[in-house]
Design a protein around this motif. Structure first.
Motif: not given
Length: 90
Positions: A4-12, A19-22, A67-70, A81-90
């Motif tokens: 589960s932690s590997v899955g969360k890491l992949k999601e992050k 975000i970086a490529f938007d 990351i916080w500053a960014a 949008h990034a959250y929706e995309v990252s969680t939908a990939a699971n």
């Protein structure tokens, strides 16, 4: 590391990559996010890991601070949008 932690890491990672490529993300945020991820993956540290406590502390403090500053500069629509995309990939 559990499955589960590997899955969360992949999601992050997907979240920050999205975000970086938007196109709506400011250039400074893109640079900071990519620099933080590169620093985390790099074998080169500002403070070498063989120095007790301080060696690991730089990874624990520097990367989240960058990351916080960014993320402060990223518009909320991009983060949503990034959250929706990252969680939908699971």
């Amino acid at each position: 590391m559990t499955i589960s932690s590997v899955g969360k890491l992949k999601e992050k990672v997907r979240y920050f990559r999205c975000i970086a490529f938007d196109a709506r993300t400011p250039r400074l945020s893109k640079f900071l996010i990519l620099a933080a991820l590169a620093y985390l993956a790099s074998p080169i540290d500002l403070i070498p890991d063989f120095i007790p406590i301080l060696g690991q502390l730089d990874d624990i403090v520097i990367v989240p601070a960058i990351i916080w500053a960014a993320l402060l500069l990223v518009p909320s629509e991009v983060k949503t949008h990034a959250y929706e995309v990252s969680t939908a990939a699971n």
